[in-house]
Design an enzyme around this catalytic site. Structure first.
Site, PDB file in Angstrom:
ATOM      1  N   ALA A  69      31.667  13.459  28.689  1.00 45.01           N
ATOM      2  CA  ALA A  69      31.407  14.557  28.017  1.00 45.01           C
ATOM      3  C   ALA A  69      33.004  15.489  28.014  1.00 45.01           C
ATOM      4  O   ALA A  69      33.557  15.063  28.992  1.00 45.01           O
ATOM      5  CB  ALA A  69      30.160  15.450  28.382  1.00 45.01           C
ATOM      6  N   GLY A 113      29.040  10.743  30.255  1.00 44.50           N
ATOM      7  CA  GLY A 113      28.464  10.797  28.555  1.00 44.50           C
ATOM      8  C   GLY A 113      28.537   9.501  27.842  1.00 44.50           C
ATOM      9  O   GLY A 113      28.034   9.056  27.113  1.00 44.50           O
ATOM     10  N   GLU A 116      26.610   6.834  29.050  1.00 49.00           N
ATOM     11  CA  GLU A 116      25.250   7.139  28.596  1.00 49.00           C
ATOM     12  C   GLU A 116      24.985   6.781  27.064  1.00 49.00           C
ATOM     13  O   GLU A 116      23.973   6.128  26.644  1.00 49.00           O
ATOM     14  CB  GLU A 116      24.977   8.725  28.857  1.00 49.00           C
ATOM     15  CG  GLU A 116      24.625   8.646  30.291  1.00 49.00           C
ATOM     16  CD  GLU A 116      24.741  10.207  30.731  1.00 49.00           C
ATOM     17  OE1 GLU A 116      25.896  11.010  30.252  1.00 49.00           O
ATOM     18  OE2 GLU A 116      23.790  10.752  31.556  1.00 49.00           O
ATOM     19  N   GLU A 136      29.713  12.465  37.253  1.00 49.95           N
ATOM     20  CA  GLU A 136      29.472  13.945  37.153  1.00 49.95           C
ATOM     21  C   GLU A 136      29.405  14.393  38.515  1.00 49.95           C
ATOM     22  O   GLU A 136      29.377  15.765  38.666  1.00 49.95           O
ATOM     23  CB  GLU A 136      28.030  13.929  36.320  1.00 49.95           C
ATOM     24  CG  GLU A 136      28.021  13.414  34.899  1.00 49.95           C
ATOM     25  CD  GLU A 136      27.692  12.210  34.569  1.00 49.95           C
ATOM     26  OE1 GLU A 136      27.837  11.388  35.549  1.00 49.95           O
ATOM     27  OE2 GLU A 136      27.499  11.748  33.518  1.00 49.95           O
TER      28      GLU A 136
HETATM   29  N1  CAA Z   1      36.816  15.534  29.151  1.00 52.73           N
HETATM   30  C1  CAA Z   1      38.127  16.058  28.923  1.00 52.73           C
HETATM   31  N2  CAA Z   1      39.337  15.583  28.636  1.00 52.73           N
HETATM   32  C2  CAA Z   1      39.485  14.305  29.324  1.00 52.73           C
HETATM   33  C3  CAA Z   1      38.267  13.652  29.866  1.00 52.73           C
HETATM   34  C4  CAA Z   1      36.917  14.237  29.657  1.00 52.73           C
HETATM   35  N3  CAA Z   1      35.968  13.830  30.114  1.00 52.73           N
HETATM   36  N4  CAA Z   1      38.629  12.623  30.483  1.00 52.73           N
HETATM   37  C5  CAA Z   1      39.853  12.478  30.426  1.00 52.73           C
HETATM   38  N5  CAA Z   1      40.543  13.652  29.861  1.00 52.73           N
HETATM   39  C6  CAA Z   1      41.835  13.918  29.440  1.00 52.73           C
HETATM   40  C7  CAA Z   1      42.431  14.331  30.586  1.00 52.73           C
HETATM   41  O1  CAA Z   1      42.357  15.692  30.983  1.00 52.73           O
HETATM   42  C8  CAA Z   1      43.861  14.228  30.243  1.00 52.73           C
HETATM   43  O2  CAA Z   1      44.262  14.790  29.372  1.00 52.73           O
HETATM   44  P1  CAA Z   1      46.003  15.890  29.420  1.00 52.73           P
HETATM   45  O3  CAA Z   1      46.602  14.484  29.206  1.00 52.73           O
HETATM   46  O4  CAA Z   1      45.878  16.862  28.305  1.00 52.73           O
HETATM   47  O5  CAA Z   1      46.079  16.314  30.876  1.00 52.73           O
HETATM   48  C9  CAA Z   1      43.971  12.883  29.450  1.00 52.73           C
HETATM   49  O6  CAA Z   1      42.461  12.729  28.956  1.00 52.73           O
HETATM   50  C10 CAA Z   1      43.960  11.494  30.035  1.00 52.73           C
HETATM   51  O7  CAA Z   1      43.422  11.659  31.107  1.00 52.73           O
HETATM   52  P2  CAA Z   1      43.973  11.323  32.607  1.00 52.73           P
HETATM   53  O8  CAA Z   1      45.440  11.808  32.669  1.00 52.73           O
HETATM   54  O9  CAA Z   1      43.235  11.920  33.843  1.00 52.73           O
HETATM   55  O10 CAA Z   1      44.190   9.763  32.770  1.00 52.73           O
HETATM   56  P3  CAA Z   1      44.077   8.588  34.150  1.00 52.73           P
HETATM   57  O11 CAA Z   1      44.165   7.440  33.472  1.00 52.73           O
HETATM   58  O12 CAA Z   1      44.937   9.207  34.893  1.00 52.73           O
HETATM   59  O13 CAA Z   1      42.414   8.940  34.440  1.00 52.73           O
HETATM   60  C11 CAA Z   1      40.205   8.905  34.240  1.00 52.73           C
HETATM   61  C12 CAA Z   1      41.639   8.531  33.645  1.00 52.73           C
HETATM   62  C13 CAA Z   1      39.836   8.298  35.623  1.00 52.73           C
HETATM   63  C14 CAA Z   1      38.970   8.557  33.276  1.00 52.73           C
HETATM   64  C15 CAA Z   1      40.133  10.590  34.288  1.00 52.73           C
HETATM   65  O14 CAA Z   1      40.758  10.926  33.161  1.00 52.73           O
HETATM   66  C16 CAA Z   1      38.830  11.067  34.688  1.00 52.73           C
HETATM   67  O15 CAA Z   1      38.201  11.087  35.757  1.00 52.73           O
HETATM   68  N6  CAA Z   1      38.246  11.721  33.585  1.00 52.73           N
HETATM   69  C17 CAA Z   1      36.983  12.436  33.693  1.00 52.73           C
HETATM   70  C18 CAA Z   1      35.624  11.405  33.804  1.00 52.73           C
HETATM   71  C19 CAA Z   1      34.352  12.274  34.077  1.00 52.73           C
HETATM   72  O16 CAA Z   1      34.335  13.010  35.057  1.00 52.73           O
HETATM   73  N7  CAA Z   1      33.404  12.100  33.320  1.00 52.73           N
HETATM   74  C20 CAA Z   1      32.158  12.672  33.119  1.00 52.73           C
HETATM   75  C21 CAA Z   1      32.322  14.035  32.262  1.00 52.73           C
HETATM   76  S1  CAA Z   1      30.922  14.834  32.471  1.00 52.73           S
HETATM   77  C22 CAA Z   1      29.446  14.164  31.643  1.00 52.73           C
HETATM   78  O17 CAA Z   1      29.727  13.245  30.762  1.00 52.73           O
HETATM   79  C23 CAA Z   1      28.224  14.976  31.441  1.00 52.73           C
HETATM   80  C24 CAA Z   1      26.996  14.238  30.567  1.00 52.73           C
HETATM   81  O18 CAA Z   1      26.227  13.194  31.316  1.00 52.73           O
HETATM   82  C25 CAA Z   1      26.822  14.358  29.445  1.00 52.73           C
END
Ligand code: CAA
Length: 262
Positions: A69, A113, A116, A136
């Protein structure tokens, strides 16, 4: 002009074809927001109603199916907002209404998400670079789109607890070993394989497919006896269809069946 949040294509040349939905927020690793999920829901319902479509494939790009998400959107939410707007419940689960088979074709990250969403599909075909997880916990929340319920049904309690409590990712070999994905294919063959599986599905009887899917889903949602009783009633009811007569007659006469979707 703003980029569309999803892209759709139609593939195949049979009587029933495959609808492909591509998640299209590459700069955010396909992070899912409300607007995207509404658009995807509308596309899914449209394809489900379209008699020329036999199967749906959902995919992302080579880097990410969806990295979860949208955290930037969620960071602003408070309890009253998510409660009053029924966040997730209101418009993220439209996929569960779809009666036609839906395949997730996953390359790269399928996290939170995103994982999921893939699990809401009927099965997952994964590229050899796919990574799955429910991270998460690292954000001070828990999975919110079914992860705590669908993941244990797919991979068991121990691995779910490991993933949900540590927030670690698992690679595609571990995901296949533990039952989350149905097959692993080279990344450059992902779409080809998913579309071939979809084409095979498209050739079958739509009513049988929808009922087969409903019966398998029963196995996840209720007890064993209820599921088997339900399956038996549905199995019996299929003997009222023309497609059952056609399928069996074709087999006995060594010819290809011509399913008429009734
Ligand atoms: N939401 C918003 N933006 C996201 C995102 C997310 N879930 N995942 C990645 N991005 C964005 C980053 O912020 C980044 O944006 P900028 O270039 O503007 O800084 C861009 O995508 C590229 O990401 P990274 O620079 O972080 O890329 P990476 O290769 O270094 O890392 C990753 C990749 C490990 C997937 C890392 O991006 C990450 O950990 N993302 C978050 C994953 C996460 O926590 N997901 C769960 C979300 S909560 C949820 O989903 C709730 C639910 O159950 C409904």
């Amino acid at each position: 002009m703003t980029e569309p949040l999803i892209l759709t294509e139609i593939h195949g040349d049979g009587a029933r074809r495959t609808a492909l939905i591509r998640i299209n927020r590459p700069k955010q690793l396909n992070a899912l927001n409300d607007a995207l999920m509404v658009e995807m829901g509308q596309a899914l319902i449209g394809f489900d109603r379209d008699d020329s479509i036999g199967c749906i494939v959902i995919t992302g790009n080579e880097k990410a199916f969806a990295a979860g998400a949208d955290i930037a959107a969620m960071a602003k939410y408070d309890y009253m907002h998510v409660h009053q707007t029924e966040y997730i419940t209101r418009n993220w689960e439209t996929l569960l209404q779809v009666r036609k088979p839906v395949i997730a074709a996953v390359a790269g990250f399928a996290l939170g998400g995103g994982c999921e969403l893939a699990m809401m599909c009927d099965f997952i075909i994964a590229a050899d670079n796919a990574k799955f997880g429910q991270p998460e916990i690292k954000l001070g929340i828990i999975p919110g789109a079914g992860g705590t319920q669908r993941l244990p049904r797919a991979v068991g309690k121990a691995k779910t607890m490991d993933l949900v409590l540590t927030g670690r990712m698992m690679d595609v070999q571990e995901a296949e070993r533990s039952g989350l994905v149905s097959r692993v294919v080279p990344a450059d063959k992902l779409l080809e394989e998913a579309l071939a599986a979809a084409a095979a599905i498209c050739a079958y009887s739509g009513p049988s497919l929808a009922l087969a899917k409903a019966c398998v889903n029963k196995a996840f949602e209720g007890g064993l006896r209820d599921g088997i009783d339900h399956e038996r009633r549905i199995f019996h009811s299929l003997f009222a269809t023309e497609d059952q007569k056609e399928g069996m007659d074709a087999f006995l006469n060594k010819r290809a069946p011509r399913f008429r979707q009734r």
